[in-house]
Structure formats: structure tokens, C-alpha cells
Scaffold this active site. Structure first.
Site, PDB file in Angstrom:
ATOM      1  CD  GLU A  93      15.992 -11.703 -11.099  1.00  0.00           C
ATOM      2  OE1 GLU A  93      15.494 -10.577 -11.309  1.00  0.00           O
ATOM      3  OE2 GLU A  93      15.722 -12.392 -10.083  1.00  0.00           O
ATOM      4  NE  ARG A 142       4.635   2.155  -1.635  1.00  0.00           N
ATOM      5  CZ  ARG A 142       5.697   2.124  -0.829  1.00  0.00           C
ATOM      6  NH1 ARG A 142       6.844   2.619  -1.232  1.00  0.00           N
ATOM      7  NH2 ARG A 142       5.616   1.601   0.369  1.00  0.00           N
ATOM      8  CB  CYS A 173      -0.902   0.010   1.229  1.00  0.00           C
ATOM      9  SG  CYS A 173      -1.903  -1.470   1.433  1.00  0.00           S
ATOM     10  CE  LYS A 180      10.992  -1.632  -7.016  1.00  0.00           C
ATOM     11  NZ  LYS A 180      11.679  -2.382  -8.066  1.00  0.00           N
ATOM     12  CD  GLU A 204       9.230 -10.341 -10.448  1.00  0.00           C
ATOM     13  OE1 GLU A 204       9.213  -9.917  -9.286  1.00  0.00           O
ATOM     14  OE2 GLU A 204      10.113 -10.042 -11.268  1.00  0.00           O
ATOM     15  CD1 TRP A 241      -1.901  -5.528  -3.952  1.00  0.00           C
ATOM     16  CD2 TRP A 241      -0.375  -5.991  -2.397  1.00  0.00           C
ATOM     17  NE1 TRP A 241      -1.308  -6.711  -4.294  1.00  0.00           N
ATOM     18  CE2 TRP A 241      -0.362  -7.024  -3.362  1.00  0.00           C
ATOM     19  CE3 TRP A 241       0.505  -6.060  -1.322  1.00  0.00           C
ATOM     20  CZ2 TRP A 241       0.494  -8.108  -3.286  1.00  0.00           C
ATOM     21  CZ3 TRP A 241       1.361  -7.151  -1.241  1.00  0.00           C
ATOM     22  CH2 TRP A 241       1.353  -8.156  -2.215  1.00  0.00           C
ATOM     23  CE  LYS A 264      13.303  -8.969 -12.691  1.00  0.00           C
ATOM     24  NZ  LYS A 264      12.943  -9.768 -11.532  1.00  0.00           N
ATOM     25  CG  HIS A 300      18.029 -35.794 -10.707  1.00  0.00           C
ATOM     26  ND1 HIS A 300      18.265 -37.032 -10.153  1.00  0.00           N
ATOM     27  CD2 HIS A 300      19.229 -35.353 -11.153  1.00  0.00           C
ATOM     28  CE1 HIS A 300      19.555 -37.326 -10.242  1.00  0.00           C
ATOM     29  NE2 HIS A 300      20.159 -36.322 -10.843  1.00  0.00           N
ATOM     30  CG  ASN A 331       1.173   1.720   3.753  1.00  0.00           C
ATOM     31  OD1 ASN A 331       0.032   1.884   3.337  1.00  0.00           O
ATOM     32  ND2 ASN A 331       2.217   2.321   3.224  1.00  0.00           N
ATOM     33  N   GLY A 332       0.489  -2.066   6.197  1.00  0.00           N
ATOM     34  CA  GLY A 332       0.879  -3.126   7.111  1.00  0.00           C
ATOM     35  C   GLY A 332      -0.299  -4.003   7.480  1.00  0.00           C
TER      36      GLY A 332
END
Length: 690
Positions: free
Chosen positions: A556, A33, A2, A685, A563, A99, A560, A579, A126-127
Site C-alpha cells: 500500500e 473522480r 467520468c 477515484k 499513484e 475520462w 501511494k 529471489h 458514464n461507462g
């Protein structure tokens, strides 16, 4: 996560339209964010005489993006004939992007959350309040009704409950707003950043925090007008300075266009804006839990800092998206990261690395029984990319920990360990909790962050600032490559006392100096990766194989694509191919194999990667192979595959080069699919709640 933004103008006339637009623009700066709804609160009065405490503040909340909120606000203003030209000498407004955590995205679950129909107390938050259910049950028993599904709604209702109780006692006197907030804090558990507004305390704002980031920005309009302002004047404003503006924000992006003077609010601090002055009280959570009734903590003195950020950094410039801009900024972000830290040496002098934030602790790190690198997501991958070099040059065992997993299993951390905490924002919740865990166990704690003044930067014993510049796209790009470079420099500094590795260290330093030029070169693959993205647009899955230094690149790169392009993608250690993953391979599966012939890459590993390509090709996998320039025939002899050629650098630096084509691929896939590349679905973010 948020976003919080608040604006208070003191002793300077501002029209309601201007105030609303400042709040909207503050929220726009926080869009990156991640959010699903937004809201603002302003005063309901056209009078410049602010003595009308019985008038309820106006609250506007809307599901969706900020443009939806803007449209709904102006529609409501038109319907109610609210005067947008009304002027306010003093006014306090708050705003929020949410959010969703508790309750679906909807106007009733959006912030500001209210104490009731009269909006006596309003809060943006926020939180997560972990004990909200207990508080809610208690407030319901005292006659409160709840409209939302959020954990936040208990906070303004608790503030009203405390306020009402103070009026019931004998000899009642006005209680300061700060005391109401402190009593509320005493009952809250969890992580939070809060800004309070109340009609009982007109033209005042109060902010407090525990775990979630919050900043105060201060703009002295009087001294600016008289041309006496200095960007290095860090004294707090007092009542004799007439005209000021104050800004609360979740991060610096929303305040830098207004002022560069700011304060990072510490955990437990209560920051009270009243009559043009700033007062700060220090709330001790542990002591307060044992007290009953209202208590007043001691006041503290803090100095303002100066933001090292320009407005241009938070604009897209000529680029269409922030992610695109940040990918192409990597040559400069790497230069900035290394500037002043690499020493070429002179006549008869060795090349070396100077890390000022670590110089007093290097001997302790060298004596460590092990180095534990701790992070989440992309930051974990950066640590993984640097681990082989850190082990090689330090001679110390290096282990990697995902912060949440370390906490879940309470993994052993010893006082003889060095714990390295890697975080772009410096505010990642799990990483912060892991930091506290390591501190409690006596380890030397090193922070590697991109944010000066962040919680990790403040609470570690020492550290290195990445200097990558602000990163606004949710998917980290330039911070990732800068993190790898910083950790390579950490390895060089720790191993600087070993004569046997001197030539190796000097070769790496030479490679670091040339790295920005090599990154420029690989960025020329932009159109080629766009063409590849067009071919992969219809794909539902992508596997990425890597090994050695480039196992991290596989993880990574897959992250990407996952995401931002919202495509299933998995990074796989090539040695694990047989495997399980090999069962997935057929003519319908696209596979990206990283097989660069790195300068110091052991030939046995290179030959193993050649074998992986042959086996995947034999099973008709649709291969895309990344190799060093001019070596496609060596990597894929007799195999017809799509080849991406990249510049060759030192083995430990190759992950910086190799990730960029995958960043570009993820970017172009996302744009071609019509998705929001800077604000991917369901992601934020900076994850500052667990």
C-alpha cells in the site's frame, strides 16, 4: 471515472447565469473522480414560455479542466450576445466530466454527445458500450455520420433513429420520451449511466443505468419557503407541489449542498422528470432483448432517502489538499468506524464486538469451508493486512483474490464459502462482477464498503459500513485504515465463540479503543516525512520491504507513492528479497524497510527483518527503516541508516500506524514536485468500467 451532473428547475424562476453556475459547480464537486475534458448543455431561448420545441439546445465542450470550460463558455456567450439574465420558469441542463476511454481528450470527444447538428437528442454517459461498433455500423448504413471517436455517440443517434421510426408508422401518435429511451436501452450492451435531453421533449430529463452509479436529488422549494420541510420527508414530489429542483449526479458530493433528499437509481430503472413529477419504470434487460418494437415496462414506487453527509465534509477547510485533509482526519474516521461497535464489557462481562449487519449470519460464516476476500487495489491491500488475524481468530482458511483475476480465470467459488467484498465506493466494476459471480455460485456474500446504498451494499447478503466519511482524494487513505479496522472487528466477531482466544480478543479490543490516539501521535511525523520527501525528490525508484502483517503496508505504501508522486515504487515481501529484488540494490537505490517490533510479533520474524536490513546495508542500499519507538539500536545494530520511529500497538493493528508515514511521504513528494495530489495523472477515484 467520468462524472454526470444534471439540473432541472420546475416552476421557479432561474436566470441562465444561475443555471450555468449550478452546472459548473456540480462538475467541480465531481473533479476528484478524475477527468480530462468537460461539457454542458443548456436551452437556447430567452423566453420563459417553453413551447419552442424547434430551438436546438446549446452545447459547450472543452478539453482540459473545468476552468477551461468556464472560460470558453463565457467567451462564446460574449461573442453570440446570449442573454445571461434571461429567466426560465422551467429549464433542463446537463453536464459531464470525461475520462477518456474511446478517443483522445478533445472537444469533439467530450460530452454531451449529440444525435446531429440540430442536437435533437443529447446524452451524457458514464461507462462503456461494448457493442458500439455494431451499432455504429448499423447507424452508418441508415445515413448517420459520426463526428467523435467515442462509444457514446451511438446512443443519441440511436435515440434519433428510434424517434424518427416511430413517426413513420400509420396512425402515429406522440411517443413518450421514456419509451424512446427504453428502446435505446434494449440495444445497448455494457455498463452505463445515462442522462438524456431532447428538444422534442422540452423541459424533460430521463436517466437510466446499468452498472454505473447514478443518484437523483430532489429539493422541494415550496415547503422550504413555508418552513414545513422535514429532512425525513421521503415522499416523491407530485404536481400539486409547485416549486422544485431536481439533480442527477454520479455521487452525493454534487447534490448535498442543494438537498439531502436523494434516491439511488437501481440497475434497469428509467427515471423520468416531467412537469415537476418523477416517474420510475423498471426495465428488464433480459426480457426486453426478446421483444421487438416499443414496450412499456411497469412503473415502480420508490422512497427518497436522507443523505448522512454535511457540506463541510466535501470542503478542504484549512488544508491545502483533500489528500492532506483525509490523512489528518484518520483519528476521527477510525473513531466513527468503531463507534457503537466495540463493547468494553462490565463487571464479569467480556469485551466484545457488535456488528449489527452480520449478527444473523455469523453462524453461517463460522461454518464456512473458507473465507474468500475479494477486492482491487487499496481494498485488496486492506484485506491482505487483515488476513492473518482473520485466520487466527476464525480458524478458517482465508484466501485473497484480486477481483479481475478471479473473473479472468473463473476461479472456483463454492456454496460453502463466505465471500467478503471490499470496496471503498461499493461501485468498483470488477468487484461487482466478482460479486455476481459469487452469488451465482451460491456463496454467502459479505460487503465492506464506505458508501451506503452502493451496489455492493445493496446486493450482498449482509455487510459492514466503514463509516470513514466521504473521501474525495483519488488516493485512498482514511478508507484504507478504516477497512483494516472493520476487518479486524469482523475477525473478532467471527471468533467470538472461542474461549481459548478470549484474552487475545480483549487485548485487541483494548488496542482498538486506543488506536485513534496512537494515530494522532504518528501524525506528528508530518514535518519529518516532509524533510524525507525533500531528500527523495530526485529519486526515480523506491522499494518498500515488509513481512507478516506489514507485507500489506509495503504494497500500500508503494502504491501511494506510485499513484500520486508518479514515482516507480514497488512493495516487496521481505522473504522474497533474495529471489530477484536483491539484484537491484546498489548505492543509488532508496529502500524503505518496515521493521516494527510489534507487541505480539514473533521474534523469529523480527530477527529475519533484522537480517534483511543487514544484507541491504552490506550492498550499500540507501536505507530508511521504520521501527517502534526506542528500538532503533535493536533493529539496526551497528548500521547507520535513516530511522522513522512509530508508536507500538497490537501486531494486527500495526499496519494502521505504519501506513501513515508512507501516506505523508507520498503526499509531500507529490506537492514538492508540483503535481496534482488530488487528481493524479490517468487515474480516477472509482473504477466503474473494466
Amino acid at each position: 471515472m467520468c462524472g454526470i451532473f444534471a439540473y432541472l428547475n420546475y416552476n421557479v424562476n432561474k436566470e441562465r447565469r444561475y443555471i450555468i453556475e449550478v452546472l459548473f459547480n456540480g462538475l467541480r464537486r465531481l473533479e476528484y473522480r478524475g477527468y480530462d475534458s468537460a461539457g454542458i448543455s443548456i436551452d437556447d431561448s430567452s423566453s420563459s414560455q417553453q413551447d419552442h420545441i424547434n430551438l436546438s439546445p446549446l452545447v459547450f465542450r472543452q478539453e482540459g479542466n473545468i476552468d477551461s470550460l468556464v472560460k470558453s463558455v463565457y467567451e462564446e456567450v460574449a461573442e453570440t450576445e446570449l442573454n445571461l439574465e434571461a429567466s426560465f420558469v422551467v429549464h433542463a441542463g446537463i453536464a459531464h466530466t470525461r475520462w477518456a476511454t474511446h478517443g483522445e481528450p478533445s472537444p469533439r470527444n467530450s460530452h454531451p454527445q449529440s444525435s446531429g447538428v440540430d442536437n435533437e437528442f443529447l446524452v451524457v454517459h458514464n461507462g462503456v458500450v461494448t457493442n458500439f461498433e455494431v451499432l455504429k455500423e448499423t447507424l452508418v448504413r441508415h445515413g448517420f455520420t459520426f463526428e467523435s471517436e467515442t462509444d457514446t455517440e451511438v446512443i443519441p443517434k440511436l435515440a434519433k433513429y428510434v424517434f424518427d421510426k416511430t413517426k413513420e408508422g400509420e396512425g402515429y401518435q406522440d411517443v413518450p420520451f421514456s419509451q424512446i429511451v427504453i428502446e435505446v436501452m434494449r440495444h445497448l450492451e455494457g455498463a452505463y449511466a445515462l442522462v438524456f435531453k431532447s428538444r422534442h421533449y422540452p423541459n424533460e430529463l430521463i436517466a437510466c443505468k446499468r452498472g454505473s452509479p447514478l443518484l437523483l436529488g430532489v429539493k422541494d422549494l415550496t415547503t422550504n419557503v413555508n418552513n414545513k420541510a422535514s429532512s425525513h420527508n421521503t415522499e416523491f414530489p407530485t404536481k400539486n407541489i409547485q416549486s422544485k429542483e431536481f439533480f442527477f449526479s454520479s455521487d452525493a458530493h454534487a447534490i448535498v449542498e442543494h438537498t439531502k433528499k436523494y434516491l439511488v437509481i437501481e440497475d434497469g430503472e428509467v427515471v423520468h422528470l416531467k412537469e415537476g413529477a418523477v416517474s420510475i419504470l423498471k426495465f428488464d434487460y433480459d426480457k426486453a432483448k426478446n421483444n421487438v418494437g416499443l414496450t412499456r415496462p411497469a412503473s415502480v414506487q420508490r422512497a427518497l432517502s436522507v443523505l448522512e453527509m454535511e457540506v463541510e465534509q466535501i470542503n478542504k477547510g484549512s488544508y491545502e489538499h483533500y489528500m492532506q485533509k483525509e490523512i489528518h482526519e484518520q483519528p476521527e474516521s477510525l473513531r466513527t468506524t468503531m463507534r457503537g461497535r466495540l463493547i468494553r464489557g462490565g463487571f464479569c462481562k467480556a469485551k466484545s464486538v457488535l456488528l449489527g449487519g452480520l449478527k444473523d449470519h455469523l453462524k453461517t460464516i463460522r461454518r464456512s469451508r473458507r473465507i474468500v476476500c475479494i477486492g482491487c487495489g487499496t481494498s485488496y491491500n486492506a484485506a491482505l493486512a487483515a488476513r492473518p488475524l482473520l485466520e487466527e481468530l476464525s480458524g478458517i482458511p482465508v484466501t485473497l483474490e484480486i477481483a479481475s483475476d478471479l473473473l479472468d480465470r473463473q476461479g472456483p467459488i463454492y456454496r460453502e464459502d463466505t465471500a467478503v467484498f471490499v470496496s471503498q465506493s461499493g461501485e468498483t466494476a470488477d468487484t461487482l462482477h466478482a460479486l455476481q459471480y459469487a452469488l451465482d455460485n451460491g456463496a454467502l456474500c459479505v460487503g465492506i464498503t464506505n458508501t451506503v446504498g452502493s451496489a455492493i451494499a445493496r446486493n450482498t447478503h449482509c455487510g459492514i459500513h466503514i463509516n470513514a466519511g466521504c473521501e474525495i482524494g483519488v488516493a485512498s487513505t482514511k478508507a484504507y485504515t478504516s477497512q483494516i479496522v472493520v476487518m479486524a472487528m469482523l475477525a473478532l466477531a467471527v471468533g467470538d465463540d472461542t474461549i481459548s482466544s478470549q484474552l487475545r480478543r480483549e487485548a485487541i479490543i483494548d488496542g482498538l479503543f486506543d488506536l485513534p490516539n496512537k494515530v494522532k501521535e504518528v501524525l506528528k511525523l508530518d514535518q519529518e516525512m516532509k524533510d524525507l520527501a525533500e531528500q527523495l525528490m530526485a529519486e526515480q525508484s523506491l522499494l518498500v520491504f515488509g513481512r507478516g502483517y506489514n507485507f500489506a503496508t509495503a504494497l500500500e505504501g508503494a502504491l501511494k507513492v506510485k499513484e500520486v508522486a508518479l514515482t516507480h515504487s514497488e512493495g516487496i515481501l521481505a522473504g522474497e528479497m533474495k529471489h530477484g529484488p536483491l539484484a537491484l540494490v546498489d548505492e543509488n537505490l532508496s529502500i524503505f524497510v518496515i521493521a516494527t517490533h510489534d507487541a505480539c510479533f514473533r521474534l523469529v520474524l523480527f530477527s529475519k527483518q533484522q537480517s534483511v536490513i543487514q544484507q541491504l546495508h552490506a550492498r550499500k542500499g540507501r536505507l530508511i527503516v521504520m521501527c517502534s519507538k526506542g528500538e532503533s539500536s535493536l533493529v539496526c545494530p551497528g548500521v547507520s541508516v535513516r530511522v522513522i520511529e512509530v508508536p507500538q500497538v497490537e501486531d494486527c493493528l500495526q499496519p494502521v500506524i505504519n501506513i501513515i508515514p508512507l501516506q505523508l511521504l507520498a503526499y509531500h513528494l507529490t506537492v514538492l514536485r508540483g503535481l496534482n495530489v488530488d487528481q493524479p495523472r490517468n487515474l480516477a477515484k472509482s473504477v466503474t468500467t473494466q
